[in-house]
Design a protein around this motif. Structure first.
Motif, PDB file in Angstrom:
ATOM      1  N   SER A   1      16.372  38.217 110.773  1.00 21.65           N
ATOM      2  CA  SER A   1      16.582  36.802 110.456  1.00 21.65           C
ATOM      3  C   SER A   1      15.989  36.495 109.091  1.00 21.65           C
ATOM      4  CB  SER A   1      15.921  35.892 111.500  1.00 21.65           C
ATOM      5  OG  SER A   1      16.484  36.081 112.777  1.00 21.65           O
ATOM      6  N   VAL A   2      16.713  35.688 108.338  1.00 21.83           N
ATOM      7  CA  VAL A   2      16.247  35.207 107.043  1.00 21.83           C
ATOM      8  C   VAL A   2      16.553  33.722 106.962  1.00 21.83           C
ATOM      9  CG1 VAL A   2      16.420  35.423 104.532  1.00 21.83           C
ATOM     10  CG2 VAL A   2      16.695  37.449 105.964  1.00 21.83           C
ATOM     11  N   SER A   3      15.602  32.937 106.530  1.00 21.48           N
ATOM     12  CA  SER A   3      15.832  31.501 106.389  1.00 21.48           C
ATOM     13  C   SER A   3      15.120  30.997 105.140  1.00 21.48           C
ATOM     14  CB  SER A   3      15.342  30.735 107.623  1.00 21.48           C
ATOM     15  OG  SER A   3      13.945  30.870 107.771  1.00 21.48           O
ATOM     16  N   GLY A   4      15.613  29.888 104.633  1.00 26.40           N
ATOM     17  CA  GLY A   4      15.001  29.329 103.438  1.00 26.40           C
ATOM     18  C   GLY A   4      15.352  27.870 103.270  1.00 26.40           C
TER      19      GLY A   4
ATOM     20  N   ARG B   1      -4.652  32.031 101.516  1.00 28.46           N
ATOM     21  CA  ARG B   1      -4.857  30.807 100.759  1.00 28.46           C
ATOM     22  C   ARG B   1      -3.654  30.479  99.879  1.00 28.46           C
ATOM     23  NH1 ARG B   1      -8.752  27.947 102.542  1.00 28.46           N
ATOM     24  NH2 ARG B   1     -10.119  29.767 102.473  1.00 28.46           N
ATOM     25  N   ASN B   2      -2.896  31.491  99.458  1.00 30.21           N
ATOM     26  CA  ASN B   2      -1.742  31.248  98.595  1.00 30.21           C
ATOM     27  C   ASN B   2      -0.504  30.773  99.349  1.00 30.21           C
ATOM     28  OD1 ASN B   2      -0.862  33.536  99.903  1.00 30.21           O
ATOM     29  ND2 ASN B   2      -0.771  34.822  98.069  1.00 30.21           N
ATOM     30  N   GLY B   3      -0.609  30.621 100.700  1.00 32.44           N
ATOM     31  CA  GLY B   3       0.507  30.104 101.487  1.00 32.44           C
ATOM     32  C   GLY B   3       1.286  31.148 102.252  1.00 32.44           C
ATOM     33  N   LEU B   4       1.003  32.434 102.032  1.00 28.43           N
ATOM     34  CA  LEU B   4       1.707  33.498 102.739  1.00 28.43           C
ATOM     35  C   LEU B   4       1.151  33.628 104.155  1.00 28.43           C
ATOM     36  CD1 LEU B   4       3.662  35.945 102.759  1.00 28.43           C
ATOM     37  CD2 LEU B   4       1.737  37.335 101.928  1.00 28.43           C
TER      38      LEU B   4
ATOM     39  N   ALA C   1      11.481  32.531 104.699  1.00 24.03           N
ATOM     40  CA  ALA C   1      10.890  33.235 105.838  1.00 24.03           C
ATOM     41  C   ALA C   1      11.840  34.333 106.290  1.00 24.03           C
ATOM     42  CB  ALA C   1      10.608  32.276 106.985  1.00 24.03           C
ATOM     43  N   THR C   2      11.266  35.401 106.808  1.00 24.47           N
ATOM     44  CA  THR C   2      12.083  36.484 107.345  1.00 24.47           C
ATOM     45  C   THR C   2      11.365  37.100 108.542  1.00 24.47           C
ATOM     46  OG1 THR C   2      13.211  38.558 106.814  1.00 24.47           O
ATOM     47  CG2 THR C   2      11.051  38.211 105.819  1.00 24.47           C
ATOM     48  N   SER C   3      12.140  37.620 109.470  1.00 27.46           N
ATOM     49  CA  SER C   3      11.563  38.291 110.640  1.00 27.46           C
ATOM     50  C   SER C   3      12.474  39.438 111.058  1.00 27.46           C
ATOM     51  CB  SER C   3      11.385  37.296 111.798  1.00 27.46           C
ATOM     52  OG  SER C   3      12.648  36.836 112.262  1.00 27.46           O
ATOM     53  N   TYR C   4      11.873  40.431 111.674  1.00 29.50           N
ATOM     54  CA  TYR C   4      12.637  41.567 112.185  1.00 29.50           C
ATOM     55  C   TYR C   4      12.066  41.962 113.533  1.00 29.50           C
ATOM     56  CZ  TYR C   4      14.881  46.119 112.557  1.00 29.50           C
ATOM     57  OH  TYR C   4      15.634  47.183 112.989  1.00 29.50           O
ATOM     58  N   SER C   5      12.944  42.132 114.522  1.00 29.10           N
ATOM     59  CA  SER C   5      12.547  42.519 115.874  1.00 29.10           C
ATOM     60  C   SER C   5      13.329  43.753 116.282  1.00 29.10           C
ATOM     61  CB  SER C   5      12.832  41.386 116.872  1.00 29.10           C
ATOM     62  OG  SER C   5      12.166  40.192 116.509  1.00 29.10           O
ATOM     63  N   TRP C   6      12.660  44.652 116.996  1.00 30.94           N
ATOM     64  CA  TRP C   6      13.340  45.847 117.474  1.00 30.94           C
ATOM     65  C   TRP C   6      12.712  46.317 118.789  1.00 30.94           C
ATOM     66  CZ3 TRP C   6       9.583  45.710 113.849  1.00 30.94           C
ATOM     67  CH2 TRP C   6       8.512  46.590 113.974  1.00 30.94           C
ATOM     68  N   GLY C   7      13.523  46.999 119.569  1.00 31.05           N
ATOM     69  CA  GLY C   7      13.033  47.485 120.848  1.00 31.05           C
ATOM     70  C   GLY C   7      14.181  47.805 121.778  1.00 31.05           C
ATOM     71  N   GLU C   8      13.947  47.609 123.079  1.00 32.19           N
ATOM     72  CA  GLU C   8      14.969  47.875 124.088  1.00 32.19           C
ATOM     73  C   GLU C   8      14.969  46.737 125.093  1.00 32.19           C
ATOM     74  OE1 GLU C   8      15.900  51.986 125.769  1.00 32.19           O
ATOM     75  OE2 GLU C   8      14.895  51.042 127.475  1.00 32.19           O
ATOM     76  N   GLU C   9      16.149  46.180 125.359  1.00 32.33           N
ATOM     77  CA  GLU C   9      16.306  45.088 126.312  1.00 32.33           C
ATOM     78  C   GLU C   9      17.420  45.448 127.286  1.00 32.33           C
ATOM     79  OE1 GLU C   9      14.254  42.741 126.357  1.00 32.33           O
ATOM     80  OE2 GLU C   9      13.610  42.148 124.350  1.00 32.33           O
ATOM     81  N   ALA C  10      17.123  45.405 128.579  1.00 30.35           N
ATOM     82  CA  ALA C  10      18.119  45.680 129.621  1.00 30.35           C
ATOM     83  C   ALA C  10      18.822  47.010 129.391  1.00 30.35           C
ATOM     84  CB  ALA C  10      19.132  44.545 129.705  1.00 30.35           C
ATOM     85  N   LEU C  11      18.017  48.050 129.091  1.00 35.04           N
ATOM     86  CA  LEU C  11      18.480  49.438 128.952  1.00 35.04           C
ATOM     87  C   LEU C  11      19.307  49.688 127.703  1.00 35.04           C
ATOM     88  CD1 LEU C  11      19.503  50.190 132.666  1.00 35.04           C
ATOM     89  CD2 LEU C  11      17.325  50.693 131.520  1.00 35.04           C
ATOM     90  N   LEU C  12      19.367  48.738 126.766  1.00 36.85           N
ATOM     91  CA  LEU C  12      20.128  48.910 125.539  1.00 36.85           C
ATOM     92  C   LEU C  12      19.235  48.694 124.328  1.00 36.85           C
ATOM     93  CD1 LEU C  12      23.450  46.999 126.362  1.00 36.85           C
ATOM     94  CD2 LEU C  12      23.110  49.481 126.289  1.00 36.85           C
TER      95      LEU C  12
ATOM     96  N   ALA D   1       7.261  37.031 108.237  1.00 37.48           N
ATOM     97  CA  ALA D   1       6.555  36.589 107.041  1.00 37.48           C
ATOM     98  C   ALA D   1       7.198  35.306 106.549  1.00 37.48           C
ATOM     99  CB  ALA D   1       6.594  37.660 105.953  1.00 37.48           C
ATOM    100  N   SER D   2       6.374  34.367 106.083  1.00 35.77           N
ATOM    101  CA  SER D   2       6.884  33.122 105.504  1.00 35.77           C
ATOM    102  C   SER D   2       6.019  32.719 104.324  1.00 35.77           C
ATOM    103  CB  SER D   2       6.915  31.998 106.542  1.00 35.77           C
ATOM    104  OG  SER D   2       5.617  31.734 107.046  1.00 35.77           O
ATOM    105  N   TYR D   3       6.662  32.113 103.322  1.00 36.45           N
ATOM    106  CA  TYR D   3       5.937  31.705 102.120  1.00 36.45           C
ATOM    107  C   TYR D   3       6.647  30.530 101.446  1.00 36.45           C
ATOM    108  CZ  TYR D   3       3.905  31.699  97.465  1.00 36.45           C
ATOM    109  OH  TYR D   3       3.283  31.316  96.320  1.00 36.45           O
ATOM    110  N   PRO D   4       5.913  29.487 101.063  1.00 34.76           N
ATOM    111  CA  PRO D   4       4.603  29.140 101.612  1.00 34.76           C
ATOM    112  C   PRO D   4       4.791  28.493 102.978  1.00 34.76           C
ATOM    113  CG  PRO D   4       5.247  27.504  99.992  1.00 34.76           C
ATOM    114  CD  PRO D   4       6.349  28.531 100.023  1.00 34.76           C
ATOM    115  N   ALA D   5       4.001  28.870 103.951  1.00 37.73           N
ATOM    116  CA  ALA D   5       4.216  28.449 105.334  1.00 37.73           C
ATOM    117  C   ALA D   5       4.037  26.953 105.528  1.00 37.73           C
ATOM    118  CB  ALA D   5       3.257  29.209 106.257  1.00 37.73           C
ATOM    119  N   ASN D   6       3.298  26.288 104.652  1.00 33.87           N
ATOM    120  CA  ASN D   6       3.000  24.872 104.848  1.00 33.87           C
ATOM    121  C   ASN D   6       3.867  23.949 103.996  1.00 33.87           C
ATOM    122  OD1 ASN D   6       1.923  25.392 102.340  1.00 33.87           O
ATOM    123  ND2 ASN D   6      -0.212  25.346 103.041  1.00 33.87           N
TER     124      ASN D   6
END
Length: 574
Positions: free
Chosen positions: A467-470, A412-415, A450-461, A438-443
């Motif tokens: 990412s950070v945006s505002g 409800r607080n926008g998060l 907003a910020t996001s983080y991705s991790w894993g393995e793509e094409a054997l690497l 995560a983003s605040y306030p999303a609306n």
């Protein structure tokens, strides 16, 4: 529009024909054909700023996009608005009493909620309320020819003096068909969208921003045409409109002297309120290569279900003949969306005027999503989505498998928080990726982080991406935006995009963009007087789309002219 907390009503925009996302607003949706497919949407916010979206698509220049009048104000109990919409702004059906489709939609920015004045069930837009026996007048054919000649001059150190001119024109062939032309269009000074650095095995496509291609885009759109693949042309013609209440069409042709020609044609026929068919064709002839494609689409809906069928073939002088087909079944109910499809795309399928990033596969794909809102408590909304696909090459050998899951929750607080998991097997290579955001306030797009983080393995690497945006609105008129992405995949790459826009008045602004990508710095700075009737002026320092900064200076002037009849506009007293 009652509101128990009028001090929290959001109204940032105040201009004509601007985006109202992030503001409180009211939308009036009107489909004069009654089919449920040709909605015109007229929107206004509490400051009287307006937005217009007309059936078929239309570019943003005020002389071409049309406009309506609106007045609005915030009161002690909420806010109120009045709209006056000229008939001539819309494509009118045959005159006389008509049953038209309509609705009102209210958007409350601080809660991110949308409310319909009348309930439109999930069975489809055909259930939109009917306004019976509306006296639609005879369509007035505007016999004028609207011209937008432009000239720009300046200096670029790499080429010296810069001088160029061109012309855009628009005319009505009758009360339902429009003709748009362009001679030597100016695409250099239009800011393009910048794609992120996200990993992808397939080509990606940025959004379209050029006015010539926005005109009539809904009439010409199909799976075998993506206007972004035409980077430039010298001469273009674009005709679109309705031949009857059920039949519409679009034809677009562009020529680049000494190189070639591109032709696109599409027609749409509404069999009834629940069924429709579209037939499209393209022809590409450039640099010694000839390519042609056609596509047929059929859609039928009943209740909560819909069935889509698509078949397409292409012929290319370099690779030969190819084909593509798809059958998709869709189910919608409150909060639930389910779809399942079978696709086959041949190895030689190549519509050069379309965007087909993946070929030589066949198989099944399906997905299900569930969303639920809460009107009380700390949680505002939550949802989950899952999908799975099994694609093999057309010769039967394994191609790829993909399973993905995502979920989100909005407080409800926008998060807003989200989690995505993806497991993919591509040509025998296993990939996996986990993403949190995560983003605040999303609306609130004006003041948000907003910020996001991705991790894993793509094409054997190993792969990771941060990412950070505002965005931040200062002094009521200054809008700042920034985004930064850092990717670690076979080396370090980063991308920074900063933007600023200062509204000096209703039709004047100072704006610019700064970009940095892996050590290359680009950007531009500009003054603009546009968005109103009459001449427009642009002073541009730098190149909006160059990877590195170019110390060029360009002055561009656009002077709208009209040959023939004019319309009188009556003021709406506020």
């Amino acid at each position: 529009l009652a509101d128990s907390r009028p001090s929290l009503i959001r109204a940032n925009q105040y201009q004509t024909n601007v985006g109202l996302g992030g503001d409180d607003s009211i939308d009036f949706e009107l489909d004069l054909s009654g089919s449920g497919r040709d909605f015109n949407t007229f929107s206004v916010n509490p400051k009287g700023a307006t937005n217009i979206e007309l059936a078929g698509g239309r570019a943003g220049k005020r002389e071409w996009a049309g406009e309506f009048q609106a007045a609005a104000r915030i009161t002690t109990s909420g806010w109120e608005a009045e709209l006056r919409i000229p008939w001539r702004e819309m494509k009118l059906p045959s005159p006389g009493p008509r049953d038209v489709r309509f609705n009102f939609q209210r958007n409350i920015a601080r809660t991110g909620r949308e409310f319909g004045a009348f309930y439109r069930s999930v069975g489809g837009v055909a259930n939109t309320p009917v306004w019976r026996s509306v006296a639609v007048p005879r369509g007035e054919t505007d016999r004028s020819i609207k011209l937008l000649p432009y000239t720009y001059l300046g200096y670029d150190p790499s080429i010296g003096a810069v001088v160029n001119s061109g012309l855009d024109l628009k005319a009505a062939l009758n009360d339902k068909v429009q003709l748009v032309g362009s001679i030597n269009p100016d695409f250099r000074n239009i800011e393009n969208q910048i794609l992120s650095l996200d990993f992808s095995r397939f080509a990606r496509l940025a959004g379209e921003t050029r006015p010539f291609f926005l005109e009539g885009s809904e009439y010409e759109g199909s799976g075998i045409f993506a206007s972004q693949v035409i980077p430039r042309f010298d001469l273009g013609v674009n005709a679109y409109g309705k031949l009857s209440d059920r039949l519409s069409f679009g034809v677009l042709d562009t020529t680049q002297y000494g190189i070639g020609n591109e032709l696109v044609a599409s027609s749409f026929y509404a069999l009834d309120n629940n069924s429709s068919a579209r037939l499209s064709a393209t022809d590409y002839n450039a640099d010694g290569v000839h390519n042609g494609a056609y596509q047929m689409n059929y859609r039928h809906g009943w209740g909560l279900w819909a069935l889509n069928f698509q078949n397409s073939e292409s012929y290319d002088s370099s690779v030969g003949q190819g084909d593509s087909s798809n059958v998709r079944l869709i189910y919608r109910s409150p909060g639930v969306f389910v779809n399942a499809s079978y696709s086959r795309v041949g190895a030689n399928y190549l519509p050069r005027l379309g965007f087909v990033p993946e070929v030589d596969y066949e198989g099944f794909r399906g997905g299900i999503s569930y969303d639920r809102p809460w009107n009380k408590g700390a949680m505002s909304e939550a949802g989950v989505f899952g999908s799975y696909l099994v694609y093999d090459h057309t010769d039967g050998s394994p191609y790829r498998r993909d399973a993905s899951f995502s979920g989100y929750t909005s407080l409800r607080n926008g998060l807003t928080l989200s989690l995505d998991q993806d497991y993919d097997q591509f040509e025998g290579v296993n990939d996996h990726l986990t993403s949190v955001e995560a983003s605040y306030p999303a609306n609130d797009p004006y003041d948000q982080i907003a910020t996001s983080y991705s991790w894993g393995e793509e094409a054997l690497l190993p792969y990771s991406s941060l990412s950070v945006s505002g965005s931040r609105r200062l002094f009521r008129r200054l809008q700042l935006t920034a985004s930064y992405q850092l990717v670690n995949y076979d080396g370090i790459n980063d991308q920074l995009i900063c933007g600023a826009n200062w509204d000096i008045g209703h039709d004047q602004s100072i704006y610019g963009r700064l970009t940095e990508q892996s050590g290359q710095i680009g950007g531009y700075f500009a003054y603009r007087r546009s968005g109103n009737l009459g001449a427009e002026y642009y002073l541009i320092v730098g190149d909006p789309n160059a990877n590195t900064f170019r110390p060029s200076v360009i002055l561009k002037v656009v002077v709208p002219l009209e040959i023939g009849s004019t319309h009188r506009v009556h003021p709406l007293h506020k």
